[in-house]
Design a protein around this motif. Structure first.
Motif, PDB file in Angstrom:
ATOM      1  N   ALA A 135      -9.337  -7.974  -3.063  1.00 58.85           N
ATOM      2  CA  ALA A 135      -8.256  -7.400  -3.134  1.00 58.85           C
ATOM      3  C   ALA A 135      -9.065  -5.444  -3.284  1.00 58.85           C
ATOM      4  O   ALA A 135      -9.492  -5.656  -4.169  1.00 58.85           O
ATOM      5  CB  ALA A 135      -7.127  -7.293  -3.641  1.00 58.85           C
ATOM      6  N   TRP A 136      -8.386  -4.514  -2.060  1.00 60.71           N
ATOM      7  CA  TRP A 136      -8.224  -3.530  -2.285  1.00 60.71           C
ATOM      8  C   TRP A 136      -7.071  -2.605  -2.570  1.00 60.71           C
ATOM      9  O   TRP A 136      -6.157  -2.972  -1.971  1.00 60.71           O
ATOM     10  CB  TRP A 136      -9.253  -2.952  -1.192  1.00 60.71           C
ATOM     11  N   GLY A 148      -5.831   7.946  -5.824  1.00 58.64           N
ATOM     12  CA  GLY A 148      -4.340   6.731  -5.757  1.00 58.64           C
ATOM     13  C   GLY A 148      -4.299   5.505  -6.241  1.00 58.64           C
ATOM     14  O   GLY A 148      -5.271   5.201  -5.784  1.00 58.64           O
ATOM     15  N   GLU A 149      -2.666   4.823  -5.734  1.00 63.24           N
ATOM     16  CA  GLU A 149      -2.970   3.895  -5.388  1.00 63.24           C
ATOM     17  C   GLU A 149      -2.308   2.860  -5.054  1.00 63.24           C
ATOM     18  O   GLU A 149      -0.819   3.854  -4.869  1.00 63.24           O
ATOM     19  CB  GLU A 149      -3.120   2.818  -7.314  1.00 63.24           C
ATOM     20  N   GLN A 150      -2.778   1.985  -4.132  1.00 63.09           N
ATOM     21  CA  GLN A 150      -1.254   1.236  -3.151  1.00 63.09           C
ATOM     22  C   GLN A 150      -0.188   0.555  -4.056  1.00 63.09           C
ATOM     23  O   GLN A 150      -1.237  -0.661  -4.175  1.00 63.09           O
ATOM     24  CB  GLN A 150      -1.929   0.727  -1.795  1.00 63.09           C
ATOM     25  N   ARG A 151       0.728   1.096  -4.390  1.00 63.56           N
ATOM     26  CA  ARG A 151       1.285   0.118  -4.729  1.00 63.56           C
ATOM     27  C   ARG A 151       2.592  -0.895  -4.103  1.00 63.56           C
ATOM     28  O   ARG A 151       3.752  -1.843  -4.322  1.00 63.56           O
ATOM     29  CB  ARG A 151       2.218   1.022  -5.325  1.00 63.56           C
ATOM     30  N   ALA A 152       3.171   0.508  -2.763  1.00 65.11           N
ATOM     31  CA  ALA A 152       4.335  -0.530  -2.389  1.00 65.11           C
ATOM     32  C   ALA A 152       3.897  -0.957  -0.298  1.00 65.11           C
ATOM     33  O   ALA A 152       3.725  -0.377  -0.065  1.00 65.11           O
ATOM     34  CB  ALA A 152       5.421   0.004  -2.081  1.00 65.11           C
ATOM     35  N   PRO A 153       2.629  -1.312  -0.247  1.00 65.69           N
ATOM     36  CA  PRO A 153       2.167  -2.152   1.343  1.00 65.69           C
ATOM     37  C   PRO A 153       3.258  -1.937   2.284  1.00 65.69           C
ATOM     38  O   PRO A 153       3.886  -3.157   2.050  1.00 65.69           O
ATOM     39  CB  PRO A 153       1.089  -3.257   0.995  1.00 65.69           C
ATOM     40  N   LYS A 154       2.702  -2.199   3.498  1.00 69.81           N
ATOM     41  CA  LYS A 154       3.498  -2.270   4.357  1.00 69.81           C
ATOM     42  C   LYS A 154       3.002  -3.233   5.421  1.00 69.81           C
ATOM     43  O   LYS A 154       3.966  -4.312   5.918  1.00 69.81           O
ATOM     44  CB  LYS A 154       4.616  -0.997   5.104  1.00 69.81           C
ATOM     45  N   PHE A 155       2.499  -3.022   5.628  1.00 69.97           N
ATOM     46  CA  PHE A 155       0.885  -3.871   5.837  1.00 69.97           C
ATOM     47  C   PHE A 155      -0.456  -4.540   5.524  1.00 69.97           C
ATOM     48  O   PHE A 155      -0.988  -4.399   4.004  1.00 69.97           O
ATOM     49  CB  PHE A 155       0.590  -3.269   7.295  1.00 69.97           C
ATOM     50  N   ALA A 173      -5.930   2.134   2.807  1.00 65.95           N
ATOM     51  CA  ALA A 173      -4.598   2.234   1.078  1.00 65.95           C
ATOM     52  C   ALA A 173      -4.044   2.579   1.575  1.00 65.95           C
ATOM     53  O   ALA A 173      -2.194   2.684   1.425  1.00 65.95           O
ATOM     54  CB  ALA A 173      -5.780   1.670   0.019  1.00 65.95           C
ATOM     55  N   SER A 174      -3.938   4.678   1.545  1.00 69.14           N
ATOM     56  CA  SER A 174      -3.314   5.678   2.126  1.00 69.14           C
ATOM     57  C   SER A 174      -2.320   5.337   2.950  1.00 69.14           C
ATOM     58  O   SER A 174      -1.091   6.283   2.915  1.00 69.14           O
ATOM     59  CB  SER A 174      -4.014   6.548   2.134  1.00 69.14           C
TER      60      SER A 174
END
Length: 342
Positions: A135-136, A148-155, A173-174
């Protein structure tokens, strides 16, 4: 970024700018877990290193990574040879200090260079690929904040690792993507178990034609109508999956500042490039259309499927130092997933 780009696997890299290493090396800029380039050829290695982000000198980094390099070469002259004669096999050899170089040493180096395998027919994607899925979530770097870090992905995007650069994953991720990276030889059925909203086909080294495993999987994703986006080797694999052909270029496209024209709106973008193969426009099937062309030599730079939500680009919109003109292609991929999920 260049040394750790998996697309340079088994290639010696030379740079035309005379001073290389004057701002040192910093571990935040690496694009993979190790150096993939086979060697580095430069003109001048500055004695002084100066940059607030620098952690190592170039020499220290090369030594740590076990990467061979050579300085004091007229790299602009070398570039003219490559431009006129095409990409060449090469050999860098080291000797103890004070060794007198004899004709036998030179003949040995030439023989080793001549024995190097051709890139034609060489499947290197499975050589550089990850062995297991992972996972990334790391997002793009910002001055003062770092990554940064993606914590609330939509896809959810399944990204095929043919030699993927980390900044590609960061740019996904951004833009709101949870990214699952899978090995190059992952079957379509296995990838679909992750229930992806989109499929990403990464960059990578070598000849695309032997990658029959990737071509077969891509063909299935596109047939199912899953939004699919390919970069570099991924672009070539998508073309091959549709029935087009690829060819080895004389010396390819490498480095920054390559002008590319968007055929849909006439916009010219300055791009970063790194490829030795290209898609033959004369072999495009009816369901593939050209979207971008190189203004240097007219070769294909982008394609879109006319019946399915799939497109690809030959250059590198993710290049960390830039240019960033073509980064809008990632937004186009997200828009396809949004439309597919609506």
């Amino acid at each position: 970024e260049i040394l750790t780009d998996p697309s340079y696997c088994r290639q010696i890299v030379t740079l035309t700018y005379p001073h290389i290493g004057n701002y040192g090396v910093n571990v935040e800029d690496v694009e993979a877990s190790k150096v993939h380039a086979a060697g580095l050829v430069i003109k001048d290695l500055p004695v002084r290193v100066s940059n607030f982000r620098s952690g190592l000198t170039l020499a220290e980094y090369l030594q740590r990574e076990g990467t061979v390099a050579i300085a004091n070469i007229d790299t602009r002259r070398l570039t003219r040879v490559l431009r006129s004669k095409g990409a060449q096999n090469g050999c860098i050899m080291s000797f103890a200090a004070g060794t007198s170089i004899t004709p036998a040493h030179i003949a040995d180096a030439v023989a080793k260079a001549q024995a190097a395998p051709s890139m034609n027919g060489l499947d290197l994607a499975k050589v550089v690929s990850a062995n297991e899925p992972y996972a990334w979530a790391e997002a793009e770097w910002q001055l003062g904040n770092g990554y940064g870090e993606q914590r609330a992905p939509k896809f959810h995007v399944v990204a095929y690792d043919f030699g993927v650069k980390r900044n590609i994953l960061r740019m996904l991720a951004s833009r709101g993507c949870k990214v699952t990276v899978v090995p190059a030889q992952t079957s379509a059925a296995e990838a679909l178990k992750h229930q992806p909203d989109g499929i990403f086909l990464s960059n990578g080294p070598g000849d695309p034609e032997p990658c029959d495993y990737a071509i077969a999987a891509t063909r299935e994703f596109i047939a199912r109508g899953i939004p699919t986006f390919g970069i570099c080797l991924g672009h070539q694999i998508m073309a091959l999956a549709a029935g087009a052909k690829t060819f080895k270029m004389k010396f390819g496209h490498h480095g920054a500042n390559h002008p590319v024209k968007d055929l849909d709106n006439g916009r010219v973008s300055i791009t970063s490039q790194n490829h030795g193969f290209a898609v033959d426009e004369k072999t495009l099937p009816a369901n593939l259309r050209a979207t971008h062309v190189s203004l240097f030599d007219g070769t294909l730079q982008g394609l879109a499927h006319t019946e399915k939500p799939a497109f690809c680009f030959q250059g590198h919109p993710e290049a960390s130092p830039g240019p960033h003109d073509i980064g809008y292609l990632f937004d186009r991929f997200v828009a396809l997933m949004e439309k597919s999920n609506a």
